[in-house]
Write an enzyme that holds these catalytic residues in place. Structure first.
Site, PDB file in Angstrom:
ATOM      1  N   ARG A 170      -3.689   8.046  -6.205  1.00 22.03           N
ATOM      2  CA  ARG A 170      -4.381   7.124  -7.108  1.00 22.03           C
ATOM      3  C   ARG A 170      -4.444   7.717  -8.516  1.00 22.03           C
ATOM      4  O   ARG A 170      -4.723   8.913  -8.695  1.00 22.03           O
ATOM      5  CB  ARG A 170      -5.803   6.903  -6.579  1.00 22.03           C
ATOM      6  CG  ARG A 170      -6.603   5.805  -7.280  1.00 22.03           C
ATOM      7  CD  ARG A 170      -6.231   4.442  -6.773  1.00 22.03           C
ATOM      8  NE  ARG A 170      -7.141   3.411  -7.286  1.00 22.03           N
ATOM      9  CZ  ARG A 170      -8.145   2.888  -6.577  1.00 22.03           C
ATOM     10  NH1 ARG A 170      -8.381   3.317  -5.352  1.00 22.03           N
ATOM     11  NH2 ARG A 170      -8.894   1.933  -7.087  1.00 22.03           N
TER      12      ARG A 170
ATOM     13  N   ARG B 122      -8.280  10.009  -8.590  1.00 19.36           N
ATOM     14  CA  ARG B 122      -9.321   9.174  -8.001  1.00 19.36           C
ATOM     15  C   ARG B 122     -10.673   9.873  -7.995  1.00 19.36           C
ATOM     16  O   ARG B 122     -11.711   9.222  -7.908  1.00 19.36           O
ATOM     17  CB  ARG B 122      -8.920   8.740  -6.589  1.00 19.36           C
ATOM     18  CG  ARG B 122      -8.894   9.837  -5.570  1.00 19.36           C
ATOM     19  CD  ARG B 122      -8.309   9.348  -4.248  1.00 19.36           C
ATOM     20  NE  ARG B 122      -9.091   8.275  -3.687  1.00 19.36           N
ATOM     21  CZ  ARG B 122      -8.574   7.256  -2.993  1.00 19.36           C
ATOM     22  NH1 ARG B 122      -7.270   7.185  -2.815  1.00 19.36           N
ATOM     23  NH2 ARG B 122      -9.349   6.335  -2.478  1.00 19.36           N
TER      24      ARG B 122
ATOM     25  N   ARG C  40     -17.517   0.847   0.218  1.00 21.13           N
ATOM     26  CA  ARG C  40     -16.290   0.127   0.561  1.00 21.13           C
ATOM     27  C   ARG C  40     -16.681  -1.289   0.996  1.00 21.13           C
ATOM     28  O   ARG C  40     -17.227  -1.493   2.070  1.00 21.13           O
ATOM     29  CB  ARG C  40     -15.560   0.823   1.708  1.00 21.13           C
ATOM     30  CG  ARG C  40     -14.933   2.163   1.327  1.00 21.13           C
ATOM     31  CD  ARG C  40     -14.212   2.753   2.517  1.00 21.13           C
ATOM     32  NE  ARG C  40     -13.723   4.087   2.254  1.00 21.13           N
ATOM     33  CZ  ARG C  40     -12.515   4.370   1.779  1.00 21.13           C
ATOM     34  NH1 ARG C  40     -11.681   3.393   1.519  1.00 21.13           N
ATOM     35  NH2 ARG C  40     -12.143   5.608   1.578  1.00 21.13           N
TER      36      ARG C  40
ATOM     37  N   LYS D  55       0.874  -1.176   0.000  1.00 20.26           N
ATOM     38  CA  LYS D  55       0.000   0.000   0.000  1.00 20.26           C
ATOM     39  C   LYS D  55       0.908   1.222   0.000  1.00 20.26           C
ATOM     40  O   LYS D  55       1.549   1.532   1.005  1.00 20.26           O
ATOM     41  CB  LYS D  55      -0.934   0.026   1.205  1.00 20.26           C
ATOM     42  CG  LYS D  55      -1.929   1.179   1.128  1.00 20.26           C
ATOM     43  CD  LYS D  55      -2.832   1.248   2.329  1.00 20.26           C
ATOM     44  CE  LYS D  55      -3.935   2.285   2.082  1.00 20.26           C
ATOM     45  NZ  LYS D  55      -3.441   3.588   1.631  1.00 20.26           N
TER      46      LYS D  55
ATOM     47  N   LYS E  70      -7.331  -3.045   3.544  1.00 25.22           N
ATOM     48  CA  LYS E  70      -6.034  -2.401   3.757  1.00 25.22           C
ATOM     49  C   LYS E  70      -5.584  -2.608   5.204  1.00 25.22           C
ATOM     50  O   LYS E  70      -6.385  -2.557   6.133  1.00 25.22           O
ATOM     51  CB  LYS E  70      -6.101  -0.917   3.414  1.00 25.22           C
ATOM     52  CG  LYS E  70      -7.171  -0.137   4.147  1.00 25.22           C
ATOM     53  CD  LYS E  70      -7.251   1.292   3.629  1.00 25.22           C
ATOM     54  CE  LYS E  70      -8.376   2.068   4.307  1.00 25.22           C
ATOM     55  NZ  LYS E  70      -8.505   3.444   3.763  1.00 25.22           N
TER      56      LYS E  70
ATOM     57  N   PHE F 232      -1.846  -1.686 -10.268  1.00 24.70           N
ATOM     58  CA  PHE F 232      -2.300  -2.881  -9.549  1.00 24.70           C
ATOM     59  C   PHE F 232      -3.557  -3.507 -10.153  1.00 24.70           C
ATOM     60  O   PHE F 232      -4.051  -4.505  -9.639  1.00 24.70           O
ATOM     61  CB  PHE F 232      -2.536  -2.599  -8.066  1.00 24.70           C
ATOM     62  CG  PHE F 232      -3.400  -1.405  -7.757  1.00 24.70           C
ATOM     63  CD1 PHE F 232      -4.756  -1.412  -8.035  1.00 24.70           C
ATOM     64  CD2 PHE F 232      -2.844  -0.281  -7.171  1.00 24.70           C
ATOM     65  CE1 PHE F 232      -5.544  -0.325  -7.721  1.00 24.70           C
ATOM     66  CE2 PHE F 232      -3.635   0.822  -6.860  1.00 24.70           C
ATOM     67  CZ  PHE F 232      -4.992   0.793  -7.144  1.00 24.70           C
TER      68      PHE F 232
END
Length: 504
Positions: free
Chosen positions: A217, A232, A367, A212, A373, A296
């Site tokens: 982003r 993002r 989420r 991480k 995370k 990723f």
């Protein structure tokens, strides 16, 4: 025909209840009454946004407006949309007075309740990304379609009004028409926090574990030689990141959409401060810091959309097209392998790891638990609600921050604490100026601001407290940094804060 007063009444009904079901029902009831031409503007208004986006009107302009209200509601949604569009186009010499005149004309046709709604809307006080989840469910209810179908269309379009229009006009077939379009960013998939690495591994089973990074982003789209780079929040930054454009243009493919992070590195290969990376996104001239991408996920490759494929398949495509630029990680690791990668991430100056379910499709919105995370310290992304004027050495600066967690049911952020710790002189200068630009009111002691700035807070934990409406309070909180790459819709929820209670 639906009037603005109908939207105001529905908005008041939503604000008056804490029940997500009741909020959804109130919005859905109004959506069902809309004429086709009213859907996009009404959806924006119900979500607390101006049709067409911000109008560039400051609090000082709004607070100076004094207009007698109309006695009877008569403003239509279309008239509001047209008036706001007119304000948005005003520029040049004398624009301040012409903007004031246009706003006064609009407010003069509004009742007292409508005036209050419009002023808060123009000032940004109604703009709450947390309401998006409720809006998605309400659109699904009004159109009698599956919520997941609406959520997927919203992810791919990035536009709630367009999603509502498709759902209400054409149902599931119209929503199914939304697809990943090269050059149009999609909403990013997000990770939720896990208490420990072992807990995340046990929960997800077959998984990928990745660094991480302490970066920003990015989402990159390539179609032939044309490349676009987005943040993002779906803001395009292509012209500011020439080195990323050149790198993506050099990949061995015809078309691709990649998700990842970028950051500036020092000479030793360690990440530079987050602010230096973010500074590149807004730079108007060439800067010395070069950005390095770490991808990723691969969402599209050479004509094939991959968002609905399992992560395992997307990672194979990523390795094929951008293997040299993959984020460090391991597939299906043993607990020992995962722990070693976690230690490696920290040793290189990164934040921790993300554990991802290899069977999961790419899904934006709430989420979920497909991505978890794990970090060694307690941090929360919270919304700034207000700030207090400092005293002593901080006299003349806005210092003590009022912090709120996101209400997952679409209400305003819920206050969970205050802090003035961790603020450098540079941050004090910045936030004093910035908060006054975003002010919505206040007094000699406190300045209230539009609830849209996200700040990352480090803390020892939380404790139960009757002082704040959420029933919890932060313990030994300090500011780590502001997060200009995030909006209020990505702040941590009150549920996440309460989950940090010992034994919670």
């Amino acid at each position: 025909m639906v009037l603005l007063s109908d939207v105001v009444a529905a908005s008041a009904e939503v604000a008056a209840t804490s029940s997500r079901k009741a909020k959804t029902s109130a919005i859905a009831a109004l959506l069902r009454r809309l004429e086709p031409a009213e859907v996009t503007a009404a959806t924006a208004l119900l979500a607390g946004e101006l049709p067409g986006g911000r109008a560039g009107v400051g609090w000082s302009t709004l607070s100076a407006l004094r207009v007698a209200p109309a006695t009877e509601p008569r403003l239509t949604i279309g008239e509001v949309e047209a008036a706001v569009g007119e304000v948005r186009t005003i520029s040049g010499s004398g624009s301040g007075q012409r903007r004031t005149d246009a706003l006064s004309a609009l407010l003069g046709r509004a009742t007292e309740a409508e005036q209050s709604f419009l002023l808060r809307l123009l000032g940004g006080e109604l703009r709450q990304g947390a309401l998006e989840g409720v809006m998605v469910e309400a659109i699904a209810a009004a159109a009698e379609v599956r919520t997941e179908t609406v959520r997927r269309a919203f992810m791919l379009s990035g536009r709630l009004p367009a999603t509502a229009e498709a759902a209400l006009s054409g149902g599931e077939p119209a929503l199914a028409e939304f697809h990943l379009e090269l050059g149009r960013p999609i909403r990013p998939m997000l990770a939720s926090p896990a208490e420990t690495l072992d807990a995340a591994l046990a929960e997800l089973g077959g998984c990928s574990v990745e660094h991480k990074l302490d970066g920003a982003r990015i989402q990159v789209h390539r179609d032939g030689d044309e490349v676009h780079v987005y943040t993002r929040t779906l803001r395009e930054i292509t012209r500011n990141v020439a080195e990323l454009v050149e790198l993506v243009r050099g990949l061995d493919c015809r078309s691709v959409v990649l998700d990842g992070e970028t950051l500036a590195l020092d000479d030793a290969g360690r990440p530079r401060p987050f602010q230096e990376t973010m500074a590149r996104f807004g730079a108007q001239e060439q800067r010395d810091e070069l950005l390095h991408p770490y991808f990723f996920d691969c969402l599209h490759l050479d004509g094939t959309d991959l968002v609905d494929r399992p992560l395992a398949d997307r990672l194979k495509a990523l390795e094929q097209v951008a293997g040299d630029h993959r984020i460090p990680g391991v597939l299906s690791p043993t607990p020992e392998d995962a722990a070693a990668l976690f230690d490696d991430a920290l040793a290189h100056g990164h934040e921790g790891v993300v554990v991802k379910d290899l069977d999961s499709p790419y899904a934006a919105g709430r989420r979920g638990k497909a991505w978890r995370k794990v970090k060694p310290e307690h941090t929360l992304d919270l919304v700034v609600l207000a700030a207090e004027w400092g005293h002593g050495r901080r006299r003349g600066y806005l210092s003590n921050l009022h912090l709120g967690a996101r209400d997952p049911d679409g209400g305003p952020p819920i206050m969970v604490g205050k802090t003035f710790k961790g603020l450098t002189d540079e941050l004090l200068d910045w936030q004093t100026a910035e908060f006054q630009r975003r002010a919505t009111g206040g007094d000699d002691w406190v300045v209230r601001v539009v609830p849209e700035l996200v700040v990352e807070i480090e803390l020892d934990g939380v404790q139960t407290s009757s002082r704040y409406p959420g029933g919890v309070a932060l313990r030994f909180a300090r500011v780590l940094r502001y997060r200009p790459d995030k909006d209020a819709a990505e702040a941590d929820t009150i549920e996440a804060v309460r989950g940090m209670l010992r034994g919670g």
